[in-house]
Design a protein around this motif. Structure first.
Motif, PDB file in Angstrom:
ATOM      1  N   LYS A   5      -7.285  -6.274  -1.554  1.00 53.97           N
ATOM      2  CA  LYS A   5      -6.252  -5.389  -1.021  1.00 53.97           C
ATOM      3  C   LYS A   5      -6.479  -3.997  -1.591  1.00 53.97           C
ATOM      4  CE  LYS A   5      -1.261  -4.918  -0.801  1.00 53.97           C
ATOM      5  NZ  LYS A   5       0.033  -5.483  -1.170  1.00 53.97           N
ATOM      6  N   THR A   6      -6.608  -3.001  -0.731  1.00 55.74           N
ATOM      7  CA  THR A   6      -6.892  -1.656  -1.213  1.00 55.74           C
ATOM      8  C   THR A   6      -5.740  -0.680  -0.994  1.00 55.74           C
ATOM      9  OG1 THR A   6      -7.988  -1.100   0.863  1.00 55.74           O
ATOM     10  CG2 THR A   6      -9.385  -1.882  -0.916  1.00 55.74           C
ATOM     11  N   TRP A   7      -4.747  -1.046  -0.236  1.00 52.66           N
ATOM     12  CA  TRP A   7      -3.604  -0.166   0.013  1.00 52.66           C
ATOM     13  C   TRP A   7      -2.332  -0.837  -0.504  1.00 52.66           C
ATOM     14  CZ3 TRP A   7      -4.389   4.712   1.605  1.00 52.66           C
ATOM     15  CH2 TRP A   7      -5.634   5.015   2.142  1.00 52.66           C
ATOM     16  N   TYR A   8      -1.599  -0.127  -1.327  1.00 56.38           N
ATOM     17  CA  TYR A   8      -0.379  -0.645  -1.940  1.00 56.38           C
ATOM     18  C   TYR A   8       0.770   0.321  -1.668  1.00 56.38           C
ATOM     19  CZ  TYR A   8      -2.738  -4.061  -5.012  1.00 56.38           C
ATOM     20  OH  TYR A   8      -3.443  -5.128  -5.514  1.00 56.38           O
ATOM     21  N   VAL A  33      -5.297  11.117  -4.855  1.00 54.53           N
ATOM     22  CA  VAL A  33      -5.094   9.747  -4.367  1.00 54.53           C
ATOM     23  C   VAL A  33      -4.790   9.820  -2.871  1.00 54.53           C
ATOM     24  CG1 VAL A  33      -3.594   7.708  -4.504  1.00 54.53           C
ATOM     25  CG2 VAL A  33      -4.274   8.895  -6.600  1.00 54.53           C
ATOM     26  N   ARG A  34      -5.595   9.107  -2.095  1.00 58.86           N
ATOM     27  CA  ARG A  34      -5.359   9.065  -0.649  1.00 58.86           C
ATOM     28  C   ARG A  34      -4.105   8.257  -0.355  1.00 58.86           C
ATOM     29  NH1 ARG A  34     -10.918   6.513   0.885  1.00 58.86           N
ATOM     30  NH2 ARG A  34     -10.657   5.840  -1.252  1.00 58.86           N
ATOM     31  N   ASN A  46      -4.028   4.433  -1.877  1.00 57.99           N
ATOM     32  CA  ASN A  46      -5.280   3.721  -2.068  1.00 57.99           C
ATOM     33  C   ASN A  46      -5.409   3.343  -3.538  1.00 57.99           C
ATOM     34  OD1 ASN A  46      -8.302   3.734  -2.810  1.00 57.99           O
ATOM     35  ND2 ASN A  46      -8.260   3.428  -0.588  1.00 57.99           N
ATOM     36  N   ILE A  47      -5.463   2.046  -3.821  1.00 56.71           N
ATOM     37  CA  ILE A  47      -5.455   1.559  -5.198  1.00 56.71           C
ATOM     38  C   ILE A  47      -6.746   1.902  -5.928  1.00 56.71           C
ATOM     39  CG2 ILE A  47      -6.342  -0.784  -4.865  1.00 56.71           C
ATOM     40  CD1 ILE A  47      -3.261   0.214  -6.965  1.00 56.71           C
ATOM     41  N   ASP A  48      -7.851   2.046  -5.211  1.00 57.70           N
ATOM     42  CA  ASP A  48      -9.109   2.441  -5.861  1.00 57.70           C
ATOM     43  C   ASP A  48      -8.991   3.853  -6.424  1.00 57.70           C
ATOM     44  OD1 ASP A  48     -10.308  -0.015  -5.220  1.00 57.70           O
ATOM     45  OD2 ASP A  48     -11.030   0.753  -3.301  1.00 57.70           O
ATOM     46  N   ASP A  49      -8.341   4.742  -5.679  1.00 55.90           N
ATOM     47  CA  ASP A  49      -8.117   6.105  -6.157  1.00 55.90           C
ATOM     48  C   ASP A  49      -7.189   6.104  -7.367  1.00 55.90           C
ATOM     49  OD1 ASP A  49      -9.651   6.900  -3.996  1.00 55.90           O
ATOM     50  OD2 ASP A  49      -7.960   7.693  -2.844  1.00 55.90           O
TER      51      ASP A  49
END
Length: 64
Positions: A5-8, A33-34, A46-49
């Protein structure tokens, strides 16, 4: 295709990394952060950001 999951939602992302939502939203407004918006409101980040910014924050604090 990513299996993670990349969007929270902002509250969930802040809780995941133990940061204040206000700090997260500051990163969003600075473009670090996107995000996805709906009706002008940030609904997902975006959790990666977020992870990258948290890592930079920890590194800047001198934590091991």
């Amino acid at each position: 295709m990513s299996l993670l999951k990349t969007w929270y939602e902002p509250d969930a992302a802040a809780a995941k990394y133990g940061i204040q939502k206000a700090l997260l939203m500051e990163w969003v407004e600075e473009g670090l952060v996107r995000c996805e918006r709906a009706a002008g409101k940030v609904v997902q980040v975006n959790i990666d950001d977020v992870k990258l910014e948290v890592e930079a924050l920890v590194q800047d604090s001198g934590a091991p």
